[in-house]
Design a protein around this motif. Sequence first.
Motif, short mmCIF file in Angstrom:
data_model
loop_
_atom_site.label_atom_id
_atom_site.label_comp_id
_atom_site.label_asym_id
_atom_site.label_seq_id
_atom_site.Cartn_x
_atom_site.Cartn_y
_atom_site.Cartn_z
N ALA A 1 28.14 -58.01 47.20
CA ALA A 1 27.86 -59.26 46.50
C ALA A 1 28.98 -59.59 45.52
N ALA A 2 29.49 -58.60 44.83
CA ALA A 2 30.58 -58.81 43.88
C ALA A 2 31.83 -59.31 44.60
N ASN A 3 32.20 -58.64 45.67
CA ASN A 3 33.39 -59.06 46.41
C ASN A 3 33.21 -60.41 47.08
N LEU A 4 32.04 -60.68 47.64
CA LEU A 4 31.80 -61.99 48.26
C LEU A 4 31.86 -63.11 47.23
N SER A 5 31.29 -62.88 46.07
CA SER A 5 31.34 -63.90 45.01
C SER A 5 32.78 -64.24 44.67
N ALA A 6 33.60 -63.23 44.50
CA ALA A 6 35.01 -63.46 44.17
C ALA A 6 35.75 -64.14 45.31
N HIS B 1 37.19 -68.05 44.85
CA HIS B 1 38.63 -68.32 44.86
C HIS B 1 39.12 -69.03 46.12
N ALA B 2 38.32 -69.01 47.18
CA ALA B 2 38.74 -69.63 48.44
C ALA B 2 38.38 -71.10 48.54
N LEU B 3 37.27 -71.49 47.94
CA LEU B 3 36.78 -72.86 48.10
C LEU B 3 37.05 -73.69 46.85
N PRO B 4 37.41 -74.95 47.03
CA PRO B 4 37.70 -75.81 45.88
C PRO B 4 36.43 -76.35 45.24
N GLN B 5 36.58 -76.82 44.03
CA GLN B 5 35.53 -77.55 43.30
C GLN B 5 34.25 -76.75 43.10
N LEU B 6 34.39 -75.48 42.77
CA LEU B 6 33.24 -74.65 42.45
C LEU B 6 33.36 -74.17 41.00
N ASN B 7 32.23 -74.10 40.31
CA ASN B 7 32.26 -73.53 38.96
C ASN B 7 31.36 -72.31 38.83
N TRP B 8 30.63 -71.97 39.90
CA TRP B 8 29.80 -70.76 39.88
C TRP B 8 29.48 -70.36 41.31
N VAL B 9 29.65 -69.09 41.59
CA VAL B 9 29.28 -68.52 42.90
C VAL B 9 28.69 -67.14 42.63
N GLY B 10 27.49 -66.91 43.13
CA GLY B 10 26.93 -65.60 42.91
C GLY B 10 25.59 -65.38 43.56
N PHE B 11 24.99 -64.27 43.18
CA PHE B 11 23.76 -63.81 43.77
C PHE B 11 22.69 -63.63 42.70
N TYR B 12 21.47 -63.92 43.09
CA TYR B 12 20.28 -63.52 42.34
C TYR B 12 19.49 -62.62 43.28
N PHE B 13 19.05 -61.48 42.78
CA PHE B 13 18.28 -60.54 43.59
C PHE B 13 16.83 -60.52 43.14
N MET C 1 43.65 -52.01 52.30
CA MET C 1 43.77 -52.99 51.24
C MET C 1 43.45 -54.37 51.80
N PHE C 2 42.65 -55.13 51.06
CA PHE C 2 42.26 -56.47 51.49
C PHE C 2 43.29 -57.49 50.99
N ALA C 3 43.67 -58.39 51.86
CA ALA C 3 44.57 -59.48 51.46
C ALA C 3 43.94 -60.80 51.89
N GLN C 4 43.58 -61.61 50.90
CA GLN C 4 43.00 -62.91 51.20
C GLN C 4 44.09 -63.85 51.67
N SER C 5 43.81 -64.60 52.74
CA SER C 5 44.79 -65.57 53.23
C SER C 5 44.28 -66.97 53.02
N SER C 6 45.18 -67.91 52.94
CA SER C 6 44.82 -69.32 52.74
C SER C 6 44.08 -69.83 53.97
N LEU C 7 43.13 -70.72 53.72
CA LEU C 7 42.34 -71.31 54.79
C LEU C 7 43.05 -72.55 55.32
N THR C 8 43.05 -72.71 56.64
CA THR C 8 43.72 -73.86 57.26
C THR C 8 42.83 -74.49 58.32
N GLY C 9 43.17 -75.71 58.70
CA GLY C 9 42.45 -76.40 59.76
C GLY C 9 41.30 -77.23 59.24
N SER C 10 40.39 -77.57 60.16
CA SER C 10 39.21 -78.35 59.82
C SER C 10 38.30 -77.51 58.91
#
Length: 162
Positions: free
Chosen positions: A36-41, A45-57, A1-10
């Motif tokens: 691609a689906a999992n990376l987009s999500a 959810h990890a980076l602030p100030q985004l309104n779209w993240v995804g792939f074009y193939f 099971m994958f558990a995303q953790s909060s990002l810290t530091g620089s």
Amino acid sequence: MFAQSSLTGSKAEQYAQLLEQARGLMHGEPDRIANAANLSALVYHALPQLNWVGFYFFDGTELVVGPFQGHPACVRIALGRGVCGTAAQTRQTQRIADVDAFPGHIPCDAASRSELVVPLYLGEQLVGVFDLDSPETDRFDADDQAGLESIADAFIKTLGPA
């Protein structure tokens, strides 16, 4: 099971952590749609100030929307058109501080103000692009570019040898 953790530091340290999470998420999975689906999500959810993240193939003719997070998107983009088509055609990451100042920008989401697009190549073969949009002007800097290029490279490595 994958558990995303909060990002810290620089910012560089945060991208290193995000890259490790991305590698863990994709480990052992060769399917590009699943990754691609999992990376987009993950990135959305990890980076602030985004309104779209995804792939074009690339389908052999044009870029076609793939897995993403955000509002519905443009479905097809010609090579050389807009930020995504330019990245794909030039093989260079496009980091655009103000999309309204980019000649030929395709406004898929009227809220987007800046964009970063990483071209995805497996050897000489165009796979597609990894696209991030932000509602903030000048959202992406050199650290974002380097971090997101590393994540895109990790994605490409799941597709096999060139």
